[in-house]
Design an enzyme around this catalytic site. Structure first.
Site, PDB file in Angstrom:
ATOM      1  N   LYS A 254       0.856  -1.188   0.000  1.00  7.49           N
ATOM      2  CA  LYS A 254       0.000   0.000   0.000  1.00  7.49           C
ATOM      3  C   LYS A 254       0.889   1.234   0.000  1.00  7.49           C
ATOM      4  O   LYS A 254       1.673   1.436   0.919  1.00  7.49           O
ATOM      5  CB  LYS A 254      -0.902   0.012   1.238  1.00  7.49           C
ATOM      6  N   ASP A 259      -2.525  10.359   3.437  1.00  6.04           N
ATOM      7  CA  ASP A 259      -3.910   9.944   3.669  1.00  6.04           C
ATOM      8  C   ASP A 259      -4.634  10.984   4.517  1.00  6.04           C
ATOM      9  O   ASP A 259      -4.548  10.971   5.742  1.00  6.04           O
ATOM     10  CB  ASP A 259      -3.933   8.567   4.357  1.00  6.04           C
ATOM     11  N   LYS A 266     -10.038  13.086   7.954  1.00  3.98           N
ATOM     12  CA  LYS A 266      -9.514  12.771   9.292  1.00  3.98           C
ATOM     13  C   LYS A 266      -9.480  14.035  10.152  1.00  3.98           C
ATOM     14  O   LYS A 266      -9.359  15.138   9.616  1.00  3.98           O
ATOM     15  CB  LYS A 266      -8.075  12.231   9.178  1.00  3.98           C
ATOM     16  N   ASP A 277       1.821   6.589   5.349  1.00  2.00           N
ATOM     17  CA  ASP A 277       0.797   5.653   4.894  1.00  2.00           C
ATOM     18  C   ASP A 277       1.206   4.901   3.619  1.00  2.00           C
ATOM     19  O   ASP A 277       0.435   4.117   3.069  1.00  2.00           O
ATOM     20  CB  ASP A 277      -0.534   6.387   4.698  1.00  2.00           C
ATOM     21  N   ASP A 336     -12.032   7.057   3.896  1.00  2.00           N
ATOM     22  CA  ASP A 336     -10.804   6.875   4.671  1.00  2.00           C
ATOM     23  C   ASP A 336     -10.392   5.406   4.749  1.00  2.00           C
ATOM     24  O   ASP A 336      -9.300   5.094   5.203  1.00  2.00           O
ATOM     25  CB  ASP A 336     -10.995   7.465   6.079  1.00  2.00           C
ATOM     26  N   GLU A 338      -9.275   3.591   2.444  1.00  2.00           N
ATOM     27  CA  GLU A 338      -8.807   3.650   1.058  1.00  2.00           C
ATOM     28  C   GLU A 338      -7.735   2.621   0.734  1.00  2.00           C
ATOM     29  O   GLU A 338      -7.589   2.219  -0.415  1.00  2.00           O
ATOM     30  CB  GLU A 338      -8.286   5.061   0.745  1.00  2.00           C
ATOM     31  N   ARG A 340      -7.445  -0.537   1.374  1.00  2.00           N
ATOM     32  CA  ARG A 340      -7.973  -1.804   0.850  1.00  2.00           C
ATOM     33  C   ARG A 340      -8.451  -1.646  -0.597  1.00  2.00           C
ATOM     34  O   ARG A 340      -8.387  -2.596  -1.384  1.00  2.00           O
ATOM     35  CB  ARG A 340      -9.085  -2.307   1.773  1.00  2.00           C
TER      36      ARG A 340
HETATM   37  N1  BES Z   1      -3.978   4.813   6.963  1.00  2.00           N
HETATM   38  C1  BES Z   1      -5.051   4.545   7.833  1.00  2.00           C
HETATM   39  C2  BES Z   1      -4.697   3.595   8.969  1.00  2.00           C
HETATM   40  C3  BES Z   1      -3.654   4.088   9.946  1.00  2.00           C
HETATM   41  C4  BES Z   1      -4.030   4.632  11.155  1.00  2.00           C
HETATM   42  C5  BES Z   1      -2.308   3.928   9.679  1.00  2.00           C
HETATM   43  C6  BES Z   1      -3.082   5.047  12.053  1.00  2.00           C
HETATM   44  C7  BES Z   1      -1.354   4.348  10.588  1.00  2.00           C
HETATM   45  C8  BES Z   1      -1.736   4.902  11.774  1.00  2.00           C
HETATM   46  C9  BES Z   1      -6.191   3.926   7.050  1.00  2.00           C
HETATM   47  O1  BES Z   1      -6.308   4.301   5.727  1.00  2.00           O
HETATM   48  C10 BES Z   1      -7.459   4.361   7.723  1.00  2.00           C
HETATM   49  O2  BES Z   1      -7.739   5.517   7.716  1.00  2.00           O
HETATM   50  N2  BES Z   1      -8.187   3.399   8.280  1.00  2.00           N
HETATM   51  C11 BES Z   1      -9.400   3.693   8.937  1.00  2.00           C
HETATM   52  C12 BES Z   1     -10.418   2.654   8.529  1.00  2.00           C
HETATM   53  C13 BES Z   1     -11.814   2.971   8.950  1.00  2.00           C
HETATM   54  C14 BES Z   1     -12.327   4.176   8.196  1.00  2.00           C
HETATM   55  C15 BES Z   1     -12.675   1.773   8.678  1.00  2.00           C
HETATM   56  C16 BES Z   1      -9.146   3.634  10.436  1.00  2.00           C
HETATM   57  O3  BES Z   1      -8.339   2.820  10.865  1.00  2.00           O
HETATM   58  O4  BES Z   1      -9.716   4.448  11.150  1.00  2.00           O
HETATM   59 ZN    ZN Z   2      -4.576   4.932   4.825  1.00  2.00          ZN
HETATM   60 MN    MN Z   3      -7.430   6.090   5.502  1.00  2.00          MN
END
Ligand code: BES
Ligand code: ZN
Ligand code: MN
Length: 492
Positions: A254, A259, A266, A277, A336, A338, A340
């Site tokens: 990824k 992000d 966010k 990210d 968010d 994204e 996947r």
């Molecule tokens: N890049 C983030 C996950 C992340 C969080 C990486 C903290 C490193 C540190 C990912 O794209 C994300 O935003 N995931 C969301 C998913 C949710 C919207 C289902 C999350 O973890 O809140």
């Molecule tokens: Zn992300």
């Molecule tokens: Mn995200």
């Protein structure tokens, strides 16, 4: 990283000890017996080394830790670092001793007296990993680190082993540099350019641009980057060092260069951390570099999806339905989630293109994995016990924390959508597992596969054994070892 530390090795020459400047390092086992080089340092210092070794403070040290003798008399060095280490340490103890030395030397020149110490090359690797410093964006020239020399009795043997370890350090540093780089510098284009530079090492690199991705039908990946001015790309790196025609192993990363969350924006606090990210893609890049640098006799293909997740008038909306390269439709509930969406298409492409004999993807995929496992372990999700166990073994040997997580149909059911084949989030319960279930929908049942959720381990706010604050390079060593131990012809 302005100037990486590359230890050099020379044959033991007792005459050089008196004149060495900076830090002299010696290694003394639990019993306190001094070898010939340590004895020389002791004689020059009129017994100060032996007194330190006999002290209470030294006897209480853990293996791999050290004490500093400051301003010893009768030698140039401004300090002698005495590290407790068995003469035949295991890899872990040897690397930790090297890391201790790097920390204590603080960038000064180092002469490490290893004599007959086993695994001097591992001490050197631990040193190099811990001495890494990402200082590219300071305007004042920070002083370049001093030369680091390891004096060893059996120079030819150590030099050979040190070369393979140098390849590991190169890969880890490549990953860390990419992950530490801010997003205005490491755009998707800059990232691709840095991967293209691997051609110098014999890696075949191909960059797929947006028009090609569209032709391939990568509607899932493309929707993520459509709000950004940086073009989305997929970069494919082939290292074919094994038998011609043998199916490769595939690594998929990824690479979200930043992000923001997109329209599902966010919160502001901590958003700057989302420069990391692209950590999964960074690890894939680092492993490819290591394999090429050590001319690994294996076929490995690395694929990364490079995108930026931005809100804008063109951005994908919550509620939009997109079609993946596989053909499955996805309702984007949360922009968010994204990562996947990016991986779905790259995983599918990797299998269609290469029929890999195994596939591992890495991603900073969910915040939930940090809630579950903290910063000690990456989450390991797999459809294949043999591959998962082989990976856990390699990660254990490299002391890169990894913990197997469950998967199953009940979790997969959380992804059912009202109007498309699936939605991209499965609700709050088991957020890391439903993310893994989403990915598994794009993995063919016959492909042994692992998903590594590295959100908690790719970069840290505190220093660790082998890295300063920031990017760790977690996974480069484990994956290199997994490949060396399982997917490589015996060397020689
Ligand atoms: N890049 C983030 C996950 C992340 C969080 C990486 C903290 C490193 C540190 C990912 O794209 C994300 O935003 N995931 C969301 C998913 C949710 C919207 C289902 C999350 O973890 O809140
Ligand atoms: Zn992300
Ligand atoms: Mn995200």
């Amino acid at each position: 990283m302005t100037s990486p530390v590359t230890p050099t090795f020379i044959a033991t020459d007792i005459e050089l000890i008196k004149e060495a400047d900076g830090i002299l390092a010696i290694f003394v086992p639990e019993a306190g017996t001094l070898d010939a080089t340590a004895k020389r340092a002791n004689r020059l210092s009129r017994g100060a080394v032996a007194r330190l070794v006999d002290s209470d403070g030294f006897s209480k040290l853990e293996e791999g830790k050290g004490k500093m003798l400051a301003f010893p008399i009768n030698m140039e060095a401004e300090g002698v670092v005495v590290i407790k280490l068995s003469r035949r340490p295991d890899v872990s103890a040897a690397r930790k001793a090297g890391a201790t030395l790097a920390k204590m030397a603080g960038g000064k020149p180092v002469m490490a007296l290893c004599g007959n110490l086993r695994r001097a090359e591992e001490v050197a690797l631990g040193f190099a990993l811990r001495a890494y410093d990402f200082d590219d964006h300071f305007t004042k020239d920070s002083e370049a680190p001093g030369a680091v020399t390891f004096m060893v009795n059996d120079l030819p043997k150590v030099t050979e082993a040190a070369e393979a370890n140098g390849a590991i350090a190169d890969g880890v540093f490549f990953t860390r540099d990419l992950v530490n780089e801010p997003a205005n510098v490491l755009t998707t284009t800059e990232f691709a350019d840095r991967l293209v530079a691997l051609k110098k090492l014999g890696v075949a690199v191909k960059v797929l641009e947006e028009d090609e991705l569209e032709k391939l039908g990568m509607g899932s990946l493309l929707c993520v980057g459509q709000g950004s001015v940086s073009p989305s790309k997929v970069v494919v790196m082939e290292w074919m060092g094994g038998e011609k025609g043998d199916a490769p192993f595939a690594l998929v990363g990824k690479g979200v260069v930043f992000d923001t969350g997109g329209i599902s924006l966010k919160p502001a606090g901590g958003m700057e951390d989302m420069t990391m990210d692209m950590g999964g893609a960074g690890v894939v890049a680092g492993v490819m570099k290591t394999l090429a640098a050590r001319k690994a006799k294996s076929n490995v293909v690395g694929l990364v999806g490079l995108v930026e997740n931005m809100p804008s008038g063109n951005a994908v909306r919550p509620g939009d339905v997109v079609t993946s390269m596989k053909g499955d439709t996805i309702e984007v509930i949360n922009t968010d989630a994204e990562g996947r969406l990016v991986l779905a298409d790259v995983l599918w492409y990797a299998q269609e293109q290469y029929k890999p004999l195994g596939m591992i993807n890495l991603a900073t995929l969910t915040g939930a994995i940090i809630i579950g496992l903290g910063h000690e372990n990456a989450g390991v999700f797999s459809n294949n016990d043999a591959l998962a166990n082989a990976f856990l073994k390699a990660a254990g040997a490299e002391e890169e924390g990894a913990w197997r997580m469950p998967m199953g149909k009940a979790y997969d059911d959380q992804l059912k959508s009202r109007l498309a084949d699936m939605k991209n989030v499965g609700g709050r319960p088991a957020g890391s597992i439903t993310a893994a279930q989403f990915l598994e929908r794009f993995v063919k049942p016959e492909t042994p596969w692992i998903h590594l959720d590295i959100a908690g381990v790719a970069a840290l706010k505190t220093e660790s054994d082998f890295a300063p604050k920031g990017a760790t390079g977690w996974g480069v060593r484990a994956l290199n070892r997994l490949i060396a131990d399982n997917f490589e012809e015996p060397q020689g």
